[in-house]
Scaffold this active site. Structure first.
Site, PDB file in Angstrom:
ATOM      1  N   LYS A 115      -9.961  10.176 -30.191  1.00  8.83           N
ATOM      2  CA  LYS A 115      -9.221   8.908 -30.275  1.00  8.83           C
ATOM      3  C   LYS A 115      -9.093   8.449 -31.737  1.00  8.83           C
ATOM      4  CE  LYS A 115      -8.200   8.309 -25.937  1.00  8.83           C
ATOM      5  NZ  LYS A 115      -6.814   8.363 -25.461  1.00  8.83           N
ATOM      6  N   TYR A 128     -14.726  12.568 -27.216  1.00  8.11           N
ATOM      7  CA  TYR A 128     -13.765  11.516 -26.859  1.00  8.11           C
ATOM      8  C   TYR A 128     -13.497  10.620 -28.078  1.00  8.11           C
ATOM      9  CZ  TYR A 128     -11.539   7.661 -24.357  1.00  8.11           C
ATOM     10  OH  TYR A 128     -10.651   6.700 -23.940  1.00  8.11           O
TER      11      TYR A 128
HETATM   12  N1  LIG Z   1     -10.276   3.115 -18.853  1.00  9.41           N
HETATM   13  C1  LIG Z   1     -10.712   2.736 -20.044  1.00  9.41           C
HETATM   14  O1  LIG Z   1     -11.716   1.995 -20.182  1.00  9.41           O
HETATM   15  C2  LIG Z   1      -9.986   3.179 -21.289  1.00  9.41           C
HETATM   16  C3  LIG Z   1     -10.336   2.575 -22.497  1.00  9.41           C
HETATM   17  C4  LIG Z   1      -9.684   2.976 -23.654  1.00  9.41           C
HETATM   18  C5  LIG Z   1      -8.696   3.945 -23.594  1.00  9.41           C
HETATM   19  N2  LIG Z   1      -8.379   4.510 -22.386  1.00  9.41           N
HETATM   20  C6  LIG Z   1      -7.318   5.520 -22.364  1.00  9.41           C
HETATM   21  O2  LIG Z   1      -6.341   5.160 -21.414  1.00  9.41           O
HETATM   22  C7  LIG Z   1      -5.632   6.339 -20.978  1.00  9.41           C
HETATM   23  C8  LIG Z   1      -5.546   6.354 -19.471  1.00  9.41           C
HETATM   24  O3  LIG Z   1      -6.853   6.515 -18.959  1.00  9.41           O
HETATM   25  P1  LIG Z   1      -7.337   5.870 -17.570  1.00  9.41           P
HETATM   26  O4  LIG Z   1      -8.442   4.977 -17.880  1.00  9.41           O
HETATM   27  O5  LIG Z   1      -6.187   5.369 -16.805  1.00  9.41           O
HETATM   28  O6  LIG Z   1      -7.967   7.169 -16.886  1.00  9.41           O
HETATM   29  P2  LIG Z   1      -7.565   7.967 -15.557  1.00  9.41           P
HETATM   30  O7  LIG Z   1      -7.442   7.045 -14.407  1.00  9.41           O
HETATM   31  O8  LIG Z   1      -8.554   9.082 -15.488  1.00  9.41           O
HETATM   32  O9  LIG Z   1      -6.108   8.536 -15.874  1.00  9.41           O
HETATM   33  C9  LIG Z   1      -5.912   9.577 -16.779  1.00  9.41           C
HETATM   34  C10 LIG Z   1      -4.520  10.125 -16.540  1.00  9.41           C
HETATM   35  O10 LIG Z   1      -4.293  11.189 -17.487  1.00  9.41           O
HETATM   36  C11 LIG Z   1      -3.782  12.297 -16.749  1.00  9.41           C
HETATM   37  N3  LIG Z   1      -4.007  13.573 -17.414  1.00  9.41           N
HETATM   38  C12 LIG Z   1      -5.171  14.158 -17.763  1.00  9.41           C
HETATM   39  N4  LIG Z   1      -4.934  15.354 -18.302  1.00  9.41           N
HETATM   40  C13 LIG Z   1      -3.583  15.540 -18.286  1.00  9.41           C
HETATM   41  C14 LIG Z   1      -2.734  16.582 -18.686  1.00  9.41           C
HETATM   42  N5  LIG Z   1      -3.195  17.728 -19.207  1.00  9.41           N
HETATM   43  N6  LIG Z   1      -1.392  16.419 -18.545  1.00  9.41           N
HETATM   44  C15 LIG Z   1      -0.889  15.281 -18.004  1.00  9.41           C
HETATM   45  N7  LIG Z   1      -1.659  14.269 -17.576  1.00  9.41           N
HETATM   46  C16 LIG Z   1      -2.987  14.410 -17.710  1.00  9.41           C
HETATM   47  C17 LIG Z   1      -4.513  12.223 -15.412  1.00  9.41           C
HETATM   48  O11 LIG Z   1      -3.876  13.055 -14.452  1.00  9.41           O
HETATM   49  P3  LIG Z   1      -4.691  13.672 -13.185  1.00  9.41           P
HETATM   50  O12 LIG Z   1      -4.776  12.577 -12.148  1.00  9.41           O
HETATM   51  O13 LIG Z   1      -3.856  14.823 -12.771  1.00  9.41           O
HETATM   52  O14 LIG Z   1      -6.053  14.068 -13.706  1.00  9.41           O
HETATM   53  C18 LIG Z   1      -4.360  10.742 -15.129  1.00  9.41           C
HETATM   54  O15 LIG Z   1      -3.072  10.462 -14.644  1.00  9.41           O
HETATM   55  C19 LIG Z   1      -6.406   7.530 -21.577  1.00  9.41           C
HETATM   56  O16 LIG Z   1      -5.750   7.987 -22.741  1.00  9.41           O
HETATM   57  C20 LIG Z   1      -7.757   6.903 -21.937  1.00  9.41           C
HETATM   58  O17 LIG Z   1      -8.407   7.609 -22.977  1.00  9.41           O
HETATM   59  C21 LIG Z   1      -8.990   4.150 -21.233  1.00  9.41           C
END
Ligand SMILES: NC(=O)c1ccc[n+]([C@@H]2O[C@H](COP(=O)([O-])OP(=O)(O)OC[C@H]3O[C@@H](n4cnc5c(N)ncnc54)[C@H](OP(=O)(O)O)[C@@H]3O)[C@@H](O)[C@H]2O)c1
Length: 255
Positions: free
Chosen positions: A183, A179
């Site tokens: 990033k 991860y």
């Molecule tokens: N939450 C945190 O603390 C945090 C911190 C820093 C960065 N981020 C970043 O924020 C972004 C959103 O993450 P989140 O926290 O909202 O997590 P999340 O709730 O798990 O959402 C991830 C999203 O990405 C989609 N996804 C995964 N693989 C995909 C693919 N092959 N094609 C299209 N969509 C896909 C998932 O779809 P499905 O529902 O179909 O799986 C879901 O809609 C990510 O890039 C993550 O790395 C999050």
């Protein structure tokens, strides 16, 4: 009831739709059926954006789009044909986008780095890095039709060498080789795109540790806090510039 306009009225109606679309900010978000992507969609719609809600699962995508007032566009960022079809769909319906938010992301396995396989690495990089290249390249012609095109890559403090070495930061207490390296690559991809894609503002956002499915809802921030940086980049004036990495408190170090 179906309204059928005579040809002259159709022309008038068509130009009205065209004029309305021309005055709007059209924003495409990947992985927007839940979590940070969905909350970003909700907030940008509240700001007046026309949001195209990208999701790989039709049922979940359609449900989210209907709940928020967005248009669902199917997209799996790991699949060339799916990404090309999504871009063709938007070309046919809206004809351009103003903001591309590369949000879709996966965490991949944690635990003993010695157990990681090449397949694990490929799966994480395919979404978090290659998926961004695939999507950005496919959507560039649509972005180039905008007066003020913007790309926002949703990166992470976990991709920062500075944060992952600062004992005062939560990122330094986590070991997630795939991860974090994905990033870090995405952050560098952002600076390179910012240099190479003339006329397009390309910036990265670190949402901060936010309660979503990706971390089993262990994040300390709310979804609204976790989308502050993305919403700021999507709504700021062009003078704010390109090649920046921000969190909800402002600019952060690239390294
Ligand atoms: N939450 C945190 O603390 C945090 C911190 C820093 C960065 N981020 C970043 O924020 C972004 C959103 O993450 P989140 O926290 O909202 O997590 P999340 O709730 O798990 O959402 C991830 C999203 O990405 C989609 N996804 C995964 N693989 C995909 C693919 N092959 N094609 C299209 N969509 C896909 C998932 O779809 P499905 O529902 O179909 O799986 C879901 O809609 C990510 O890039 C993550 O790395 C999050």
């Amino acid at each position: 009831m179906v309204l059928v306009f005579p040809p002259s009225k159709r022309l008038w109606f068509g130009s009205l739709v065209q004029a309305t679309i021309e005055g709007m900010t059209i924003t495409f978000i990947t992985g927007a059926n839940k979590g940070i992507g969905r909350e970003t969609a909700r907030r940008l719609i509240a700001c007046g954006h026309t949001v195209l809600l990208g999701a790989r699962d039709r049922e979940r995508g359609e449900e989210a789009a209907a709940a928020l007032g967005a248009r669902f566009v199917p997209i799996d960022v790991t699949d060339d044909a799916s990404v090309a079809a999504a871009a063709a769909d938007v070309a046919e319906h809206e004809g351009r986008i103003d903001v591309l938010i590369n949000n879709a992301g996966v965490q991949g396995p944690f635990g003993d780095p010695g157990d990681l396989t090449a397949a694990d690495a490929r799966a994480v990089l395919d979404v978090n890095v290659i998926g961004v290249v695939r999507t950005t390249t496919a959507f560039l012609p649509l972005l180039r039709r905008s007066d003020d095109p913007v790309i926002i890559n949703v990166s992470s403090g976990m991709g920062s060498l500075a944060f992952t070495h600062d004992p005062g930061r939560s990122e330094s207490h986590v070991v997630a080789p795939l991860y974090a390296s994905s990033k870090a690559a995405l952050t560098m991809l952002t600076t390179q795109y910012a240099k190479g894609l003339k006329g397009i503002r390309v910036n990265a956002a670190d949402p901060g540790y936010t309660a979503t499915d990706i971390n089993g809802h262990s994040g300390s921030q709310t979804l609204t806090e976790g989308t502050d940086a993305i919403v700021a980049l999507a709504t700021e004036e062009p003078v704010a510039g390109t090649g920046r990495f921000i969190d909800r408190h402002g600019e952060i170090a690239w390294s």
